[in-house]
Structure formats: C-alpha cells, structure tokens
Design a protein around this motif. Structure first.
Motif, mmCIF file in Angstrom:
data_model
loop_
_atom_site.group_PDB
_atom_site.id
_atom_site.type_symbol
_atom_site.label_atom_id
_atom_site.label_comp_id
_atom_site.label_asym_id
_atom_site.label_seq_id
_atom_site.Cartn_x
_atom_site.Cartn_y
_atom_site.Cartn_z
ATOM 1 N N ALA A 194 -22.191 -45.773 -20.213
ATOM 2 C CA ALA A 194 -22.625 -44.494 -19.631
ATOM 3 C C ALA A 194 -24.121 -44.538 -19.322
ATOM 4 O O ALA A 194 -24.556 -44.067 -18.264
ATOM 5 C CB ALA A 194 -22.301 -43.347 -20.574
ATOM 6 N N SER A 195 -24.904 -45.126 -20.210
ATOM 7 C CA SER A 195 -26.340 -45.264 -19.979
ATOM 8 C C SER A 195 -26.615 -46.206 -18.812
ATOM 9 O O SER A 195 -27.456 -45.930 -17.951
ATOM 10 C CB SER A 195 -27.017 -45.786 -21.252
ATOM 11 O OG SER A 195 -28.374 -46.082 -21.019
ATOM 12 N N ALA A 196 -25.893 -47.317 -18.779
ATOM 13 C CA ALA A 196 -26.106 -48.323 -17.734
ATOM 14 C C ALA A 196 -25.786 -47.784 -16.341
ATOM 15 O O ALA A 196 -26.442 -48.145 -15.362
ATOM 16 C CB ALA A 196 -25.262 -49.556 -18.025
ATOM 17 N N MET A 225 -19.710 -38.571 -9.594
ATOM 18 C CA MET A 225 -19.883 -37.584 -10.661
ATOM 19 C C MET A 225 -21.266 -36.951 -10.564
ATOM 20 O O MET A 225 -22.168 -37.268 -11.335
ATOM 21 C CB MET A 225 -19.703 -38.245 -12.021
ATOM 22 C CG MET A 225 -18.339 -38.807 -12.236
ATOM 23 S SD MET A 225 -18.199 -39.575 -13.853
ATOM 24 C CE MET A 225 -16.470 -39.989 -13.839
ATOM 25 N N PRO A 226 -21.456 -36.054 -9.609
ATOM 26 C CA PRO A 226 -22.796 -35.484 -9.424
ATOM 27 C C PRO A 226 -23.236 -34.555 -10.555
ATOM 28 O O PRO A 226 -24.425 -34.311 -10.703
ATOM 29 C CB PRO A 226 -22.678 -34.717 -8.097
ATOM 30 C CG PRO A 226 -21.225 -34.470 -7.921
ATOM 31 C CD PRO A 226 -20.502 -35.584 -8.609
ATOM 32 N N HIS A 227 -22.294 -34.049 -11.355
ATOM 33 C CA HIS A 227 -22.632 -33.110 -12.429
ATOM 34 C C HIS A 227 -22.064 -33.599 -13.754
ATOM 35 O O HIS A 227 -20.990 -34.193 -13.789
ATOM 36 C CB HIS A 227 -22.065 -31.721 -12.131
ATOM 37 C CG HIS A 227 -22.437 -31.229 -10.766
ATOM 38 N ND1 HIS A 227 -23.730 -30.903 -10.420
ATOM 39 C CD2 HIS A 227 -21.682 -31.027 -9.664
ATOM 40 C CE1 HIS A 227 -23.757 -30.523 -9.170
ATOM 41 N NE2 HIS A 227 -22.534 -30.590 -8.674
ATOM 42 N N ASP A 228 -22.781 -33.356 -14.833
ATOM 43 C CA ASP A 228 -22.302 -33.667 -16.180
ATOM 44 C C ASP A 228 -21.893 -35.144 -16.296
ATOM 45 O O ASP A 228 -20.913 -35.486 -16.937
ATOM 46 C CB ASP A 228 -21.124 -32.737 -16.518
ATOM 47 C CG ASP A 228 -20.838 -32.673 -17.998
ATOM 48 O OD1 ASP A 228 -21.716 -33.039 -18.788
ATOM 49 O OD2 ASP A 228 -19.710 -32.270 -18.350
ATOM 50 N N ARG A 229 -22.660 -36.021 -15.642
ATOM 51 C CA ARG A 229 -22.304 -37.432 -15.521
ATOM 52 C C ARG A 229 -22.214 -38.148 -16.856
ATOM 53 O O ARG A 229 -21.267 -38.898 -17.098
ATOM 54 C CB ARG A 229 -23.301 -38.135 -14.607
ATOM 55 C CG ARG A 229 -22.897 -39.561 -14.246
ATOM 56 C CD ARG A 229 -23.833 -40.197 -13.226
ATOM 57 N NE ARG A 229 -24.104 -39.262 -12.157
ATOM 58 C CZ ARG A 229 -25.333 -38.830 -11.844
ATOM 59 N NH1 ARG A 229 -26.388 -39.261 -12.501
ATOM 60 N NH2 ARG A 229 -25.513 -37.965 -10.867
ATOM 61 N N LEU A 231 -16.494 -40.319 -21.462
ATOM 62 C CA LEU A 231 -15.063 -40.054 -21.573
ATOM 63 C C LEU A 231 -14.246 -41.146 -20.879
ATOM 64 O O LEU A 231 -13.310 -41.707 -21.456
ATOM 65 C CB LEU A 231 -14.759 -38.679 -20.970
ATOM 66 C CG LEU A 231 -13.348 -38.149 -21.071
ATOM 67 C CD1 LEU A 231 -12.948 -37.943 -22.526
ATOM 68 C CD2 LEU A 231 -13.249 -36.827 -20.307
ATOM 69 N N LEU A 232 -14.613 -41.461 -19.650
ATOM 70 C CA LEU A 232 -13.903 -42.512 -18.907
ATOM 71 C C LEU A 232 -14.010 -43.867 -19.587
ATOM 72 O O LEU A 232 -13.010 -44.566 -19.758
ATOM 73 C CB LEU A 232 -14.466 -42.627 -17.490
ATOM 74 C CG LEU A 232 -13.888 -41.728 -16.440
ATOM 75 C CD1 LEU A 232 -14.605 -41.922 -15.116
ATOM 76 C CD2 LEU A 232 -12.406 -41.990 -16.268
ATOM 77 N N PHE A 233 -15.230 -44.234 -19.975
ATOM 78 C CA PHE A 233 -15.419 -45.550 -20.582
ATOM 79 C C PHE A 233 -14.779 -45.631 -21.968
ATOM 80 O O PHE A 233 -14.278 -46.690 -22.354
ATOM 81 C CB PHE A 233 -16.894 -45.935 -20.623
ATOM 82 C CG PHE A 233 -17.448 -46.319 -19.277
ATOM 83 C CD1 PHE A 233 -16.822 -47.290 -18.509
ATOM 84 C CD2 PHE A 233 -18.578 -45.708 -18.775
ATOM 85 C CE1 PHE A 233 -17.320 -47.653 -17.261
ATOM 86 C CE2 PHE A 233 -19.092 -46.058 -17.531
ATOM 87 C CZ PHE A 233 -18.457 -47.033 -16.771
ATOM 88 N N THR A 234 -14.751 -44.542 -22.704
ATOM 89 C CA THR A 234 -14.072 -44.549 -24.000
ATOM 90 C C THR A 234 -12.596 -44.872 -23.814
ATOM 91 O O THR A 234 -12.042 -45.737 -24.519
ATOM 92 C CB THR A 234 -14.247 -43.192 -24.714
ATOM 93 O OG1 THR A 234 -15.633 -43.012 -25.026
ATOM 94 C CG2 THR A 234 -13.431 -43.129 -25.997
ATOM 95 N N LEU A 251 -8.106 -37.045 -15.038
ATOM 96 C CA LEU A 251 -8.184 -35.703 -14.456
ATOM 97 C C LEU A 251 -9.407 -34.944 -14.975
ATOM 98 O O LEU A 251 -10.125 -34.302 -14.210
ATOM 99 C CB LEU A 251 -6.915 -34.908 -14.767
ATOM 100 C CG LEU A 251 -5.673 -35.298 -13.975
ATOM 101 C CD1 LEU A 251 -4.440 -34.631 -14.566
ATOM 102 C CD2 LEU A 251 -5.832 -34.922 -12.517
ATOM 103 N N TRP A 252 -9.629 -35.010 -16.281
ATOM 104 C CA TRP A 252 -10.748 -34.275 -16.875
ATOM 105 C C TRP A 252 -12.084 -34.851 -16.411
ATOM 106 O O TRP A 252 -12.988 -34.112 -16.031
ATOM 107 C CB TRP A 252 -10.653 -34.301 -18.401
ATOM 108 C CG TRP A 252 -11.865 -33.715 -19.037
ATOM 109 C CD1 TRP A 252 -12.807 -34.380 -19.760
ATOM 110 C CD2 TRP A 252 -12.299 -32.358 -18.985
ATOM 111 N NE1 TRP A 252 -13.795 -33.520 -20.175
ATOM 112 C CE2 TRP A 252 -13.504 -32.261 -19.692
ATOM 113 C CE3 TRP A 252 -11.782 -31.219 -18.401
ATOM 114 C CZ2 TRP A 252 -14.209 -31.085 -19.841
ATOM 115 C CZ3 TRP A 252 -12.493 -30.028 -18.543
ATOM 116 C CH2 TRP A 252 -13.684 -29.971 -19.260
#
Length: 196
Positions: free
Chosen positions: A20-22, A33-37, A43-46, A91-92
């Motif tokens: 997520a940081s990278a 993902m322009p918001h709440d990236r 979430l996706l990477f987990t 979806l989320w």
C-alpha cells in the motif's frame, strides 16, 4: 538468495502495508482509487497476499520492508475461484471505480503473453521508509537468480514510468508502452536469461 525469504501467513498485515505504501503515489492506482487509497489498497493487498502466500509466491526481505508477488511459469493467471473468493473484497475496495478496475485488469490479462513460458513479477514494492536502501534490488535480484537458473525469461508490467530505470538496471527492456481507452499508460517489460 540469502537476502530474501518466503513470506509466511503471519507476514500478511506487514506486507499489505508495504505494498500500500509502495503504490500510494502510483499513477495507475491513483487513477483507480482516487479516494481513501491507503485503506483500499491495504484491503486489496491483504486479500491477495493471503491467497498467494500459501502457494509460495510471496517473497520479502528479513525486515519485511519489501514485498514481491512472483509467479512461476504457467501460473500467472488468477483462477475464477480466486475472483469468486475475493468478490466481496474487490467490490468494497473498488467501489465506484470497480468497472474501471475490472476493465484495466481484463485488458492486462488479454495482453499478457502466453509464450514463451516465463516467470512473472506481479507486484514488487518497497515501503516508503526503506526506499533507496537497496532492499528492493536485493529481493528482485534473488528472484531473478531463480529465473536464470531455470533458463526462462521474466515478464512484468510497470504502472509507473519512474520505475522503468530500476527495472532496466536489472536487465529488463521495455517491450511496449501500453495505452488504454482511459487512464494512465503502463509498460510491458521482458528480461531474458543473461546467458542467452
């Protein structure tokens, strides 16, 4: 490959944070993902790491500051069962950008070469706090040793123009600048066995 280790299930939270940081400032992920990236990427990477670690496809450094998802030849395509198991997460995390994300993923899958058989760098990222320390190069270098020993090429898609020189230092060459109907471009890159 002493400088890299296979990730364990207990590494998922730390490595999801690393990725997520990278990818926080990545042009494609910023568009998707322009918001709440940060939260959505975690979430996706987990979910993705939790699926890939049991298959032995996630590598890291001893300090868990780098994460690489690395698929062996013939194993790069995500099966339908993966998509079904992760539908809720997709979806989320995708939210209103889900159609955009789905179209980009389908376009990439369609363009992914079937031949020659190759290793695939799906993701590699270094936590922002560890950039410039050489740890990303150590992890990628260890994986490339594996590919060279196997005698097969390595393929990746870069979503950030700034990363092209990093990959080129490791022997990759740009095959194509990929443009799409919408959103930023990406670059397909190959690295052939040094002995070829």
């Amino acid at each position: 490959m002493a400088d890299i280790v296979r990730a364990a299930a207990s590494d998922v939270p730390a490595l999801a944070s690393v990725l997520a940081s990278a990818y926080a400032e990545d042009p494609v992920w910023s568009w998707l993902m322009p918001h709440d990236r940060d939260r959505r990427l975690r979430l996706l990477f987990t979910a993705h790491l939790a699926q890939q670690i049991p298959a032995g496809r996630v590598w890291t450094d001893p300090d868990r500051t780098v994460a690489a998802v690395w698929a062996e030849p013939g194993k790069w395509k995500l099966p339908l069962s993966y998509l079904l198991r992760n539908a809720g997460t997709l979806l989320w995390a995708g939210r209103s950008q889900l159609p955009r994300t789905g179209m980009r993923l389908l376009a990439l899958e369609h363009r992914h070469p079937a031949e020659p058989a190759h290793w695939y760098v799906e993701y590699i990222g270094t936590h922002a706090d560890a950039r410039g320390t050489g740890r990303g190069s150590q992890v990628l270098g260890g994986l490339l040793e594996q590919a060279d020993a196997d005698g097969r090429p390595v393929f990746l898609e870069s979503s950030n123009r700034r990363n092209l020189t990093f990959y080129q230092r490791h022997g990759f060459t740009v095959q194509e600048e990929m443009t799409f109907r919408a959103g930023p471009p990406m670059w397909s890159m190959w690295r052939w066995d040094a002995d070829r």
